[in-house]
Write a protein that holds these residues in place. Structure first.
Motif, PDB file in Angstrom:
ATOM      1  N   ASP A 162       0.678  -1.380   0.100  1.00 51.99           N
ATOM      2  CA  ASP A 162       0.166  -0.044  -0.157  1.00 51.99           C
ATOM      3  C   ASP A 162       0.765   1.382  -0.091  1.00 51.99           C
ATOM      4  N   LEU A 163       2.040   1.232   0.034  1.00 52.03           N
ATOM      5  CA  LEU A 163       2.984   2.236   0.084  1.00 52.03           C
ATOM      6  C   LEU A 163       3.750   2.231  -1.266  1.00 52.03           C
ATOM      7  N   GLU A 164       3.609   3.378  -2.008  1.00 49.81           N
ATOM      8  CA  GLU A 164       4.422   3.561  -3.263  1.00 49.81           C
ATOM      9  C   GLU A 164       5.714   4.472  -3.068  1.00 49.81           C
ATOM     10  N   VAL A 165       6.824   4.101  -3.443  1.00 53.99           N
ATOM     11  CA  VAL A 165       8.063   4.785  -3.508  1.00 53.99           C
ATOM     12  C   VAL A 165       8.185   5.212  -4.747  1.00 53.99           C
ATOM     13  N   GLN A 166       8.828   6.320  -5.120  1.00 53.88           N
ATOM     14  CA  GLN A 166       9.214   6.597  -6.382  1.00 53.88           C
ATOM     15  C   GLN A 166      10.696   7.052  -6.397  1.00 53.88           C
ATOM     16  N   LEU A 167      11.404   6.443  -7.040  1.00 55.87           N
ATOM     17  CA  LEU A 167      12.875   6.481  -7.053  1.00 55.87           C
ATOM     18  C   LEU A 167      13.371   7.169  -8.479  1.00 55.87           C
ATOM     19  N   ARG A 168      14.105   8.079  -8.455  1.00 57.17           N
ATOM     20  CA  ARG A 168      14.650   8.681  -9.681  1.00 57.17           C
ATOM     21  C   ARG A 168      16.091   8.918  -9.460  1.00 57.17           C
ATOM     22  N   SER A 169      16.912   8.751  -8.486  1.00 54.96           N
ATOM     23  CA  SER A 169      18.283   8.824  -8.183  1.00 54.96           C
ATOM     24  C   SER A 169      18.816   7.648  -7.268  1.00 54.96           C
ATOM     25  N   GLU A 170      19.988   7.642  -7.007  1.00 54.73           N
ATOM     26  CA  GLU A 170      20.716   6.703  -5.923  1.00 54.73           C
ATOM     27  C   GLU A 170      20.311   7.438  -4.758  1.00 54.73           C
ATOM     28  N   ARG A 171      20.341   8.796  -4.694  1.00 49.05           N
ATOM     29  CA  ARG A 171      20.088   9.464  -3.564  1.00 49.05           C
ATOM     30  C   ARG A 171      18.587   9.229  -2.877  1.00 49.05           C
ATOM     31  N   ASP A 172      17.701   8.901  -3.937  1.00 49.14           N
ATOM     32  CA  ASP A 172      16.374   8.534  -3.491  1.00 49.14           C
ATOM     33  C   ASP A 172      16.343   7.013  -2.919  1.00 49.14           C
ATOM     34  N   VAL A 173      17.230   6.343  -3.175  1.00 50.08           N
ATOM     35  CA  VAL A 173      17.371   5.025  -3.007  1.00 50.08           C
ATOM     36  C   VAL A 173      17.852   4.888  -1.412  1.00 50.08           C
ATOM     37  N   GLU A 174      18.834   5.963  -1.147  1.00 47.56           N
ATOM     38  CA  GLU A 174      19.349   6.084   0.197  1.00 47.56           C
ATOM     39  C   GLU A 174      18.448   6.539   1.115  1.00 47.56           C
ATOM     40  N   ARG A 175      17.326   7.371   0.776  1.00 46.57           N
ATOM     41  CA  ARG A 175      16.252   7.790   1.414  1.00 46.57           C
ATOM     42  C   ARG A 175      15.442   7.100   1.802  1.00 46.57           C
ATOM     43  N   ALA A 176      15.027   5.719   0.680  1.00 46.55           N
ATOM     44  CA  ALA A 176      14.131   4.759   1.029  1.00 46.55           C
ATOM     45  C   ALA A 176      14.576   3.663   1.839  1.00 46.55           C
ATOM     46  N   VAL A 177      15.922   3.531   2.133  1.00 45.30           N
ATOM     47  CA  VAL A 177      16.334   2.344   3.000  1.00 45.30           C
ATOM     48  C   VAL A 177      15.706   1.922   4.111  1.00 45.30           C
ATOM     49  N   ASP A 178      15.358   3.120   5.032  1.00 43.55           N
ATOM     50  CA  ASP A 178      14.663   2.909   6.314  1.00 43.55           C
ATOM     51  C   ASP A 178      13.064   2.339   6.164  1.00 43.55           C
ATOM     52  N   LEU A 179      12.538   2.684   4.962  1.00 47.36           N
ATOM     53  CA  LEU A 179      11.254   2.216   4.622  1.00 47.36           C
ATOM     54  C   LEU A 179      11.341   0.460   4.101  1.00 47.36           C
ATOM     55  N   PHE A 180      12.390   0.535   3.381  1.00 51.03           N
ATOM     56  CA  PHE A 180      12.674  -0.965   3.048  1.00 51.03           C
ATOM     57  C   PHE A 180      12.864  -1.637   4.162  1.00 51.03           C
ATOM     58  N   ARG A 181      13.620  -1.338   5.023  1.00 53.74           N
ATOM     59  CA  ARG A 181      13.738  -2.219   6.271  1.00 53.74           C
ATOM     60  C   ARG A 181      12.472  -2.394   7.116  1.00 53.74           C
ATOM     61  N   ALA A 182      11.779  -1.356   7.173  1.00 57.38           N
ATOM     62  CA  ALA A 182      10.437  -1.329   7.784  1.00 57.38           C
ATOM     63  C   ALA A 182       9.629  -2.436   7.296  1.00 57.38           C
ATOM     64  N   SER A 183       9.400  -2.447   5.868  1.00 58.72           N
ATOM     65  CA  SER A 183       8.761  -3.164   5.195  1.00 58.72           C
ATOM     66  C   SER A 183       9.296  -4.749   5.234  1.00 58.72           C
ATOM     67  N   TYR A 184      10.548  -4.801   5.222  1.00 58.61           N
ATOM     68  CA  TYR A 184      11.008  -6.175   5.456  1.00 58.61           C
ATOM     69  C   TYR A 184      10.829  -6.648   6.832  1.00 58.61           C
ATOM     70  N   ALA A 185      10.737  -5.942   7.834  1.00 58.63           N
ATOM     71  CA  ALA A 185      10.514  -6.322   9.386  1.00 58.63           C
ATOM     72  C   ALA A 185       9.119  -6.682   9.435  1.00 58.63           C
ATOM     73  N   ALA A 186       8.226  -6.141   8.576  1.00 58.94           N
ATOM     74  CA  ALA A 186       6.773  -6.415   8.937  1.00 58.94           C
ATOM     75  C   ALA A 186       6.304  -7.527   8.306  1.00 58.94           C
ATOM     76  N   ALA A 187       7.133  -8.174   7.011  1.00 58.58           N
ATOM     77  CA  ALA A 187       6.954  -9.607   6.251  1.00 58.58           C
ATOM     78  C   ALA A 187       6.556 -10.670   7.160  1.00 58.58           C
TER      79      ALA A 187
END
Length: 296
Positions: free
Chosen positions: A271-296
């Motif tokens: 239900d959460l969409e993350v839009q990535l345009r640069s590697e800087r965006d990937v760095e910003r998204a890492v905490d969200l990736f981890r939160a989703s991984y922990a919830a799975a």
């Protein structure tokens, strides 16, 4: 090994917190089947499915996971050295009788679901009171996707599930994906920049922890533990879309970066969409990736 995930079976209060095994195997099976999508990320199809073979047999549960892959679920009350081999026997029967499974999916979920079964990634999930170190070693010697899940009951209405081992099947399709790194086509006019971005996302998601598997579909690539925690769509003209299982209500949404897509149609799950345009965006998204991984 993943953390213990607790699921309420009813709305009554918990009066006992001492972990215990089920009284009988059927108690585990009945509870998981009643809440299979929430617990395992699998749509329930059939219970005690009778197979047509010389030795006979019944598959405890059959289902279809979030990516359309067929799933065999086997249960044992305690520790049973035969659960993996029994499950693999049933999976072999299933792969040799695809039409029977398609008919089951068609009857339960419709023609469209039956036509999109992902035969390249069948799964076996064993739910038991415990497993030995030999079980964890054995699953790594097979060419199938196998999850060993330990359960415990807490009181009358709470069950805990903990992934003991999770192994991705080594199919030809998976090997092709790995040779192609992220496996997503470069976008013309972008100099392959978005393809490189997809490779960076792939590396981050696979590196979040043990037991991450990757499933390729035409419309997206799923990253899962027991359940999907991220889905990456092929690059668009200027961005890469990633869908996560993180709760949008618990995220400070940033226009142009994160969006709540609850109830909106899109490829993949989450239900959460993350839009990535640069590697800087990937760095910003890492905490969200981890939160989703922990919830799975």
């Amino acid at each position: 090994m993943s953390g213990l995930k607790l699921f309420h079976a009813t709305d009554s209060s918990v009066t006992e917190v001492v972990p215990r095994l089920a009284d009988v195997e059927a108690d585990v099976q009945g509870l998981v089947e009643a809440h299979m999508e929430a617990m395992l990320g699998v749509q329930f199809l059939a219970s005690e499915y009778v197979i047509d073979c010389a030795d006979g047999g019944r598959i405890d549960s059959l289902g279809l996971d979030e990516n359309g892959a067929p799933v065999v679920v086997e249960y044992k009350r305690g520790t049973d050295a035969g659960v993996i081999n029994q499950g693999l026997y049933y999976m072999s029967w299933l792969m040799a009788h695809k039409d029977a499974f398609r008919h089951l999916v068609r009857d339960r979920l419709g023609v469209s679901a039956a036509s999109q079964v992902l035969w390249s990634a069948p799964r076996l999930i064993c739910v038991a009171g415990d497993f030995t170190r030999y079980d964890a070693h054995a699953v790594r010697e097979h060419r199938r996707s196998i999850d060993l899940v330990r359960y415990r009951f807490f009181g009358k209405d709470l069950i805990g599930l903990e992934t003991v081992a999770s192994v991705t099947g080594r199919t030809p399709a998976v090997r092709r994906v790995r040779r192609g790194a992220a496996g997503l086509p470069p976008v013309r006019g972008q100099g392959g920049a978005l393809a490189e971005l997809a490779e960076a996302v792939d590396e981050v998601l696979l590196g979040l922890g043990d037991g991450v598997s990757r499933v390729q579909r035409k419309q997206y690539r799923a990253y899962q533990r027991l359940r999907n925690f991220a889905c990456v769509c092929p690059p668009q003209k200027t961005k890469l879309l990633v869908y996560l299982k993180a709760d949008p209500k618990e995220v400070d949404l940033v226009p142009g970066f994160t969006r709540d897509v609850t109830g909106l149609g899109h490829h993949g799950t989450g239900d959460l969409e993350v839009q990535l345009r640069s590697e800087r965006d990937v760095e910003r998204a890492v905490d969200l990736f981890r939160a989703s991984y922990a919830a799975a």
